[in-house]
Design an enzyme around this catalytic site. Sequence first.
Site: not given
Length: 358
Positions: A152, A267, A182
């Site tokens: 991610c 993020h 998350s």
Amino acid sequence: MTTLSTPPAVHRAEDHQRGTGRRPLPVAIVGATGAVGRTLMHLLVDRGFPVGACTPVASARSAGSRIAVPGGDAVVRDLDTFDFTGVALAFFSAGTATSTRHGRRAAAQGALVIDNTNAFRMADDVPLVVPQVNGHLLDRVPESNLIANPNCSTIPLVRLLAPLRARYGLQRVTVSTYQAASGQGQGGIDELRTQAAAALADPAAYGPTDRFGLPLAFNLIPRIDAMLDSGFTLEEQKMRQESRKILGVPGLDVTATCVRVPVVNGHSETVVLDSDSALDAAELAELFAAQPEVRVWRDEVPTPRTVDDPDLVHVGRIRVDPENPRRAAFWLVADNLRIGAALNAVQIAEALVDRGTL
Ligand code: A2P
């Protein structure tokens, strides 16, 4: 039960043409009850992907329940006994151990697997794809029938490093991440919220720490994934190795420090890099702004809670070191459930359809 007919966050003309005139594909969503799986199904609907029958697949825990899927609702199937024969495309977002156990079986049964875990990313027979960077790898289906979705934090990073490297050359990258709860799935979000409520009621209380191992609410945790003998974490190693593979630069000098922060979703990263040639901050901002689905913030700073479009990589604080013109730094924010996971996977699928590969 929620439906999957929510209007898309971003309308793009080409998205809504994709479904028309295309053969609907039988799709399986492994991890359909999880945070990424649910996001993925919303994106397939919102972006007009030609989904035929859609089978939600998860563990025995949720098998048998009915959930919303593109086109209606369906009974969740147990991965341990699910046969992928007849499935054209299988998205896996149910953890690395689950993909390791079932990913190659699904591929052998005929499903083209787009895997969102660490199980196959570094495998020689599995392309690791960010469509905006190395989408040419999607011109053909790999013999393994597997395509890996990167980590991610790696995805937004390489989307900016690729054009920068092409224009200026790249010698060294130092990245610090600020990764949301998350990233640990729905359970991570729930744990942060529970901890925050517990700590507000009693500053000495931590609440449950099953997902993160330490209190995350009102705190920071500079350790994501397993600690390796090198002293780096697996997450940090992933960022180095995956960036090298995606950019096609085996020796690229990348050092990462990955930190979990008490943000629900989104993020952020601080990137410091050394290029081969002198940089100019305004020129760099123009270069980034010219990339697909990137927004450059010039006066304001992007933050995980305030960025308005979750399908863009948001970049700010672009600056060149006044004492070293080959060194630049910037800040980025990207929705980890979408750009860092589900959206990249869907964009891989879209590229396969658009290129006629699938
Ligand atoms: P289940 O709901 O049956 O546990 P998240 O990342 O939000 O925690 O979601 C994880 C997803 O992966 C869920 O859909 C979960 O299903 C699924 N999952 C976890 N472990 C397994 C497993 N062993 N086999 C199949 N699916 C799994």
